[in-house]
Design a protein around this motif. Structure first.
Motif, PDB file in Angstrom:
ATOM      1  N   GLN A   5      49.567  23.121  17.618  1.00 26.28           N
ATOM      2  CA  GLN A   5      48.271  22.763  18.186  1.00 26.28           C
ATOM      3  C   GLN A   5      48.201  21.255  18.381  1.00 26.28           C
ATOM      4  OE1 GLN A   5      44.737  24.749  16.742  1.00 26.28           O
ATOM      5  NE2 GLN A   5      45.509  26.160  18.283  1.00 26.28           N
ATOM      6  N   ASN A  21      40.793  21.650  18.978  1.00 30.98           N
ATOM      7  CA  ASN A  21      42.195  21.960  18.702  1.00 30.98           C
ATOM      8  C   ASN A  21      42.593  23.071  19.655  1.00 30.98           C
ATOM      9  OD1 ASN A  21      42.842  20.240  16.466  1.00 30.98           O
ATOM     10  ND2 ASN A  21      41.512  21.509  15.221  1.00 30.98           N
ATOM     11  N   ASP A  23      46.213  24.982  21.806  1.00 30.19           N
ATOM     12  CA  ASP A  23      47.666  25.135  21.776  1.00 30.19           C
ATOM     13  C   ASP A  23      48.339  24.085  22.656  1.00 30.19           C
ATOM     14  OD1 ASP A  23      47.534  27.346  20.096  1.00 30.19           O
ATOM     15  OD2 ASP A  23      47.474  28.770  21.764  1.00 30.19           O
TER      16      ASP A  23
END
Length: 131
Positions: A5, A21, A23
């Motif tokens: 992340q 946050n 990916d």
């Protein structure tokens, strides 16, 4: 491939920014994964955040920012090999793509036509504004 992340500054549907946050983007054809070192805050960014631009370049996850500089970590299929490992400046609005991620994040994903290779000794902060 870089997994995990990253932090990103995103616009909400209420036209405010928030730190999220998300990916780290994966490489896709003709795109580069760039570790962002510096990015600019342009007047157009502020207008987009406020909802004043009806047509603006897309960014997955509504990540703010259109210009920045960093180092290419990897390229997707058909991305020119000369970008690999190079310092680049980028501007999201040159080549439209539904796969753009960035610039106000740790790892941007840009079409290679949105990037320009910088000299090895270039200070990335000096190239983070609009191309």
């Amino acid at each position: 491939m870089i997994k995990g992340q990253m932090k990103a500054i995103c616009r909400t549907k209420d036209f405010v920014v928030e730190l999220r946050n998300i990916d780290i983007p994966e490489p896709v054809p003709e795109h580069l994964i760039i570790k962002v070192s510096a990015c600019a805050i342009n007047p157009g960014d502020l207008l987009w955040i406020a909802g004043g631009l009806s047509r603006s370049p897309r960014s997955m996850y509504h990540i703010c920012g259109v210009s920045g500089a960093g180092q290419v970590m990897e390229g997707g299929k058909n991305a020119p090999l000369e970008f690999e490992g190079k310092k680049v400046a980028f501007y999201r609005s040159i080549k439209a793509s539904e796969n753009l991620v960035g610039a106000w994040c740790e790892y941007a994903r840009m079409h290679y036509l949105n990037c320009i290779i910088l000299p090895d000794k270039a200070r990335l902060e000096d190239y983070s504004g609009s191309l």
